[in-house]
Design a protein around this motif. Structure first.
Motif: not given
Ligand SMILES: [Fe+2]
Lengths: 309, 284
Positions: B259-260, B25, B22
């Motif tokens: 995903s984050f 991001h 992450h």
């Protein structure tokens, strides 16, 4: 299986303590369990059935671990034994893609199992897990034969990357530092994150090729474990012999491998050994021209490799 | 508990673990997150990219340190190099409190890198509490100890796990990082009532909570941290929050990391379970 004790661990007590009245008793229990956990798995990835004193491991486990309605003491201990090995072998797997490609998965696993059995982790961080692998390859050449020297070279190179990634850095040497002290007395150190390697194979090219192949394969397949079996056609050819001199380092937090000319490598090695600047420069040999030397120093200063000692 | 001496009198909300996949991001998108938990060991290095990322994160976010290798329960003395590096990191992050596990994992300086279950005895409680005090005095930061998930129990144990946890934290006068997923996993593996556990610990000492996903096998449950939190764990979390008050909560997702956004959304589900607690009267 071998009876050799893992390096650094004191011998286990013959029996688990029946009561824990003191910290010494706690230590005994923990030492016994640790010996059981760090023992290599069987071929079927199980806890070895016989303990080092000849008793069934099940009896040893039952002495100190409770069973429940679903699992025996042996099975519960086996869970921890497996988790220990799977975790550490995974780390070795991830940290050594080059060595793994060179030896093949099976041989690599056998090597790392033997390595961890002799040299379990002596550090609070897993970062240091492979720190003695190169040394171990030398100690046990059978495990990497007939490519022991090459395996050793690849391993040194891969460990140098760990060092380059997060080893400390000192303030770099400045032009003013150079002016202030006469060369006969000026001692220069190299950054702790820089490794100087003289290798008999171009392992940098080899490991880059392996990583590129792995990246391609990762992109082509979603299957997580597809990497375990490599068809012959996808194998990266073993490198051909050829002497190289490398500086493995980082620049702006990214890893780099810099090929060095032999005299440049010798000068850097002399500096690293603590020789004053004027004397270190002579380590490059007679054929080296002053203009070459100042060119090298300019590059090294720019890369931030040099620092005050 | 909300602000208390064990979390440095802070009032943190819902956080997630800072994980490598992450980084890009977070640094580029700068998403709103109440706080990040970092694994101390990943940043106890002398230089390079890890510290660069950490400094960038620290500029924009609140960070709490969580350790995995202090091994308060190991009979070994704490390692000096380890303590020094940890203190340097505490100074860097200014973590309001620091957590590590109520477990052991090293002997004679050899590390298993596992969180091994304690024998629940008075001798080990006493030793463990002393080690916690020693570490806290050296680091000068409040400490919360976390209950681990376990797959084995010892014949020598003299009490339940929650009695042991209570004995340790009372002796050390430290906080608890209550991991409700670990309680649930161990309850299934050892056949105890997870609610009895949550009811049995000193609630005023809870400085932080963990929630996470686990994996069920035929004969046991593994604490895998590789998928969303399961329903019974959220229920146990709601119960714990009613007893302890709304407490800094962190979702652990360490494997097969999505995903984050997915991780953060899962963490924020905790909000659905703390409404009851917000209305409940505060205990002492
Ligand atoms: Fe946890």
């Amino acid at each position: 299986m071998s009876r050799i004790l893992a390096t650094g661990l004191k011998a286990p007590p013959p029996h688990a303590p029946r009561r824990l009245a003191t910290t010494a008793d706690v230590l005994k229990l923990q030492r016994l369990m640790t010996h059981l956990l760090v023992r290599p798995l069987t071929k079927q990835d199980g806890l070895q059935p016989t303990w080092i004193d000849g008793r069934p491991t099940a009896a040893v486990a039952a002495e100190f671990i409770k069973s429940n309605d679903r699992l025996t003491s042996f099975e519960r201990l086996q869970l921890y034994n497996r988790m220990y090995w799977f975790r550490l072998l995974d780390i070795m797997h991830d940290d050594n893609p080059g060595l793994r490609a060179l030896l093949g998965e099976k041989k690599f696993t056998r090597l790392t199992e033997a390595y961890l059995a002799k040299y379990p982790s002596r550090s609070f961080t897993l970062r240091n897990l492979g720190s003695r692998l190169a040394q171990f390859i030398r100690e046990q050449p059978r495990l990497t034969a007939p490519h022991t020297a090459l395996a050793h070279a690849v391993t040194r190179f891969e460990w140098a990357q760990t060092v380059a990634f997060d080893e400390g850095a000192h303030p770099g040497l400045t032009a003013a530092d150079l002016k202030r002290t006469p060369p006969a007395r000026l001692k220069i150190a190299l950054q702790p994150y820089l490794s100087l390697l003289a290798l008999d194979w171009p392992v940098d090219d080899y490991v880059i090729a392996v990583k590129q192949r792995d990246a391609l394969r990762g992109a082509a397949s979603n299957a997580v474990d597809s990497a375990r079996v490599v068809p012959r056609s996808r194998q990266v050819a073993r490198p051909r012999r050829g002497r190289i001199y490398l500086g493995v380092h980082r620049y702006h937090h990214r890893l780099f491998y810099k090929r060095l000319e032999r005299p440049a490598f010798l000068i850097l090695t002399a500096l690293a050994a603590g020789r004053p600047l004027a004397s270190a420069v002579t380590a490059g040999g007679r054929g080296v021209k002053p203009a070459q030397v100042s060119g090298w120093f300019a590059t090294w200063m720019e890369l931030g490799w040099l620092c005050r000692r | 508990m909300p602000a208390n001496p064990f979390n440095g009198q802070t009032d943190y909300g819902i956080g997630i673990g800072l994980r490598v996949p992450h980084y890009a991001h977070i640094l580029e998108q700068k998403p709103v997150v109440d706080w990040f938990e970092i694994i101390s060991e990943n940043f106890m290095v002398d230089g390079g990219r890890p510290l660069e990322v950490l400094d960038d994160i620290l500029e924009q976010y609140r960070v709490v340190q969580h350790g995995v290798s202090m091994y308060f329960g190991s009979a070994d003395k704490p390692d000096r190099t380890h303590l020094k590096k940890l203190k340097a990191l505490v100074k860097r992050t200014k973590t309001p409190w620091l957590s590590d596990h109520l477990c052991w994992g090293s002997v004679d300086g050899t590390y298993t890198h596992d969180l091994l279950p304690m024998p629940y005895t008075f001798a080990s409680a006493k030793h463990t509490a002393e080690k916690i005090k020693m570490v806290r005095d050296y680091l000068e930061v409040p400490i919360c100890v976390e209950n681990v998930s376990s797959y084995a129990e010892f014949h020598v144990s003299e009490m339940t796990e929650w009695e042991f946890l209570t004995e340790v934290v009372e002796r050390a006068d430290c906080g608890i990082l209550l991991d409700v997923n670990n309680i649930y996993v161990s309850a299934q593996n050892h056949g105890f009532n997870p609610y009895a556990y949550v009811n049995g610990v000193p609630h005023h000492r809870v400085g932080q909570m963990h929630v996470a996903g686990h994996t069920k096998f035929e004969k046991y449950i593994l604490d895998t941290h590789d998928h969303p939190v399961l329903d019974p764990v959220w229920k146990l979390y709601a119960h714990a929050t009613k007893l302890c008050g709304v407490t800094a909560t962190l979702l652990e997702w360490d494997d097969k990391i999505p995903s984050f956004q997915e991780v953060h959304d899962e963490a924020l589900k905790a909000n659905e379970f703390i409404d009851g607690a917000k209305q409940a009267p505060r205990k002492k």
